[in-house]
Scaffold this active site. Structure first.
Site, PDB file in Angstrom:
ATOM      1  N   GLU A   1      15.150 -14.973  -0.098  1.00 51.40           N
ATOM      2  CA  GLU A   1      15.461 -16.038   0.787  1.00 51.40           C
ATOM      3  C   GLU A   1      14.542 -17.372   0.781  1.00 51.40           C
ATOM      4  O   GLU A   1      14.838 -18.256   1.265  1.00 51.40           O
ATOM      5  CB  GLU A   1      15.438 -15.602   2.147  1.00 51.40           C
ATOM      6  CG  GLU A   1      16.490 -14.334   2.375  1.00 51.40           C
ATOM      7  CD  GLU A   1      16.222 -13.946   3.941  1.00 51.40           C
ATOM      8  OE1 GLU A   1      15.391 -14.263   4.442  1.00 51.40           O
ATOM      9  OE2 GLU A   1      16.955 -12.831   4.150  1.00 51.40           O
TER      10      GLU A   1
ATOM     11  N   ASP B   1       1.021  -1.233  -0.111  1.00 51.44           N
ATOM     12  CA  ASP B   1       0.129   0.086   0.012  1.00 51.44           C
ATOM     13  C   ASP B   1       0.798   1.311  -0.125  1.00 51.44           C
ATOM     14  O   ASP B   1       1.896   1.371   0.683  1.00 51.44           O
ATOM     15  CB  ASP B   1      -0.793  -0.117   1.143  1.00 51.44           C
ATOM     16  CG  ASP B   1      -1.799   1.208   1.225  1.00 51.44           C
ATOM     17  OD1 ASP B   1      -2.744   1.145   0.130  1.00 51.44           O
ATOM     18  OD2 ASP B   1      -1.821   1.855   2.246  1.00 51.44           O
TER      19      ASP B   1
END
Length: 552
Positions: free
Chosen positions: A265, A223
């Site tokens: 990751e 957002d």
């Protein structure tokens, strides 16, 4: 039943040739409190959404994007987050969220959730700590606390205005009762902006990202992605020479590079989607460089009028701006912040986000709007890249503009003293079945948090699933073809010239889309067969106005 072919296709990961799932995904936005109510309290929840998972799988979407589901006082529909690592109790529990993610993955559906890093709730523990602390304290340095201007500090620190109306600053009362510092909130006063010059803020959000990735979330929609970094010294907007001191500053890109490293990751298939309104397509594309965000919302397309020349310009500019950074475009027709496009397309001049754009209360030709919405669906679902479907657009729902004032919850309504009725009209709970409210949104006798119009009885999911000519049937077939045809999703396109008021393009191998925005029918280009049309052809086999067709 979901075919293994679809599941394997949806769950594929990067193969080194740009075939990541997100590059061509059809993503369905769930505004949770208005989707489905499982416990009868009038508010949608995870139990209700879980019960509708088979519906979404049958519809044919590849991923679900949830608007914020975190604990929140709901001053701004959940975008005022009080705890980023839990679920709003009205919506359910963290365990239910984890179950939903697991069940969706079994159906080959990915999950994207909202992250709100620009601001939090004034009920967040950090902000409570800041209010109790002294000026200049470490707790206040997580936010933008500043002394006021003027001899007594009674004027805001600068001229910034809230995007919801009124000043972007609120003055606090200090612990000893005297008027104190001011804090920044670019949105509602209940949404204090976080200070991204503070390392604690960076560390906190890095941990939040890992928290949700650990629970199987496939992506996060960011957002206000352009707004995290503010100009040093917080200068006035006046005299800023067009560069807003709280939007699209260069430092924001370092934040997203760090976030991208966290996502990696967990493998190459965890993604970030940016939400930013930027007038410069070149600067917009900078967010989509290979080490930053994966994709971003295309608001220029959403707010474009139903006019062939303007649409073609927006589409080409979008494709051109994304190409240098190798990112796929996205195509959006509606969301929880804008007037539903059946209404927008049914009246002239209704295009975007602002009150002036929305033209609330002006006459709507709903039949015209629905016809154009059907054509726009085929256009958006056949353009290169990803596509978003806002809940209810597959049912042809329109904007509800007569929500009683006393039931409106959008802070825009309150902050403009009712001058702007706000966004509640596109957030009315969905109609699932039956002939009267709550239309299967919740158990019989429950009262939805916003009233549903009686006219929706013919637009329920149940009614439309039995009608081969319905909007739902059109979306279901378009999404099926989108999965099956190698031409659709990510990939190239080439314009065809069929007249100034006709959009036509070819996508290899062997696919053509034609959208007639002219006042008269047009002849179709050479083709082998019709794959799908938004409406019937004329007796002469021509494409009528406000109609789209897919050709092989």
């Amino acid at each position: 039943m979901i075919s293994s072919e679809r599941t394997s296709a949806t769950q594929s990961t990067v193969d080194g040739q740009g075939t990541s799932w997100w590059r061509g995904a059809a993503i369905y936005q769930v505004y949770l409190r208005s989707f489905a109510d499982g416990d009868g309290d009038g508010v949608g929840d995870l139990a209700g959404a879980l019960a509708k998972l088979p519906y979404l799988a049958e519809l044919g979407i590849d991923a679900i994007w949830f608007s914020p589901w975190y604990p929140s006082p709901m001053a701004d529909g959940g975008y005022d987050v009080a705890d980023y690592r839990d679920i709003e109790p009205v919506f359910g529990t963290l365990a239910q969220a984890e179950e939903f993610i697991e069940q969706a993955h079994r159906l080959g559906i990915r999950i994207i959730i909202d992250i709100v890093p620009n601001h939090c709730s004034d009920r967040h523990p950090w902000f409570a700590e800041a209010l109790a602390a002294e000026p200049g304290s470490p707790a206040r340095q997580r936010f933008w606390f500043r002394p006021g201007r003027g001899a007594d500090g009674s004027e805001p620190p600068n001229d910034w205005q809230s995007r919801f109306g009124g000043p972007a600053w609120t003055r606090v009362t200090e612990a000893d009762g005297r008027p104190g510092e001011w804090y920044l909130h670019l949105y509602a006063a209940e949404q204090p902006d976080l200070n991204w010059t503070n390392p604690e803020v960076h560390a906190e959000f890095a941990d939040i990202l890992r928290f949700w990735f650990d629970r199987g979330v496939d992506g996060l929609r960011i957002d206000v992605a352009d707004g995290l970094v503010k100009a040093p010294g917080l200068p006035d907007v006046a005299g800023a020479n067009g560069q807003l001191p709280f939007s699209d500053l260069d430092g924001v890109h370092e934040i997203y590079r760090a976030w991208r490293r966290i996502a990696q990751e967990y493998g190459e298939d965890r993604i970030f989607v940016g939400e930013m309104w930027l007038p410069d397509p070149v600067r917009f594309a900078r967010y989509l460089r290979p080490d930053e965000l994966h994709s971003a919302f295309n608001f220029d397309f959403l707010s474009c009028p139903w006019e062939a020349g303007q649409l073609k310009t927006v589409i080409q500019a979008t494709v051109d701006s994304h190409a240098p950074v190798g990112a796929p475009p996205t195509w959006v027709l509606s969301n929880h912040d804008v007037t539903r496009h059946v209404t927008r397309y049914g009246r002239p001049g209704d295009t975007g986000f602002t009150f002036a754009d929305r033209r609330h209360g002006t006459p709507v030709d709903r039949e015209l709007g629905a016809r154009r919405a059907r054509a726009a669906a085929l256009l958006s679902l056949s353009l290169p890249g990803g596509a978003y479907v806002y809940q209810g657009e597959e049912l042809g729902l329109w904007e509800i503009e007569d929500v009683p004032d006393e039931l409106r919850e959008d802070p825009v309504f309150a902050r403009t003293q009712g001058a702007d009725p706000g966004r509640d009209g596109c957030r009315v709970p969905l109609p699932w079945s039956g002939q009267a409210a709550p239309f299967g949104f919740g158990p019989e006798g429950s009262v939805p948090w916003l009233p549903q119009p009686a006219e929706w009885s013919g637009h329920t999911a149940q009614a439309q699933r039995q009608d081969p000519a319905s909007m739902h049937a059109l979306y279901r077939e378009a999404l099926r073809l989108r999965r099956e045809l190698p031409a659709l999703g990510d990939g190239p396109m080439r314009w065809l010239e069929l007249g100034a008021d006709v959009l036509a393009f070819h996508r290899p191998p062997g696919f053509t889309c034609v959208v007639n925005l002219a006042a008269e029918p047009v002849a179709l280009p050479a083709h082998e067969r019709v794959l799908l049309a938004s409406g019937g052809l004329t007796e002469a086999g021509e494409l009528p106005p406000d109609t789209a067709i897919w050709l092989a």
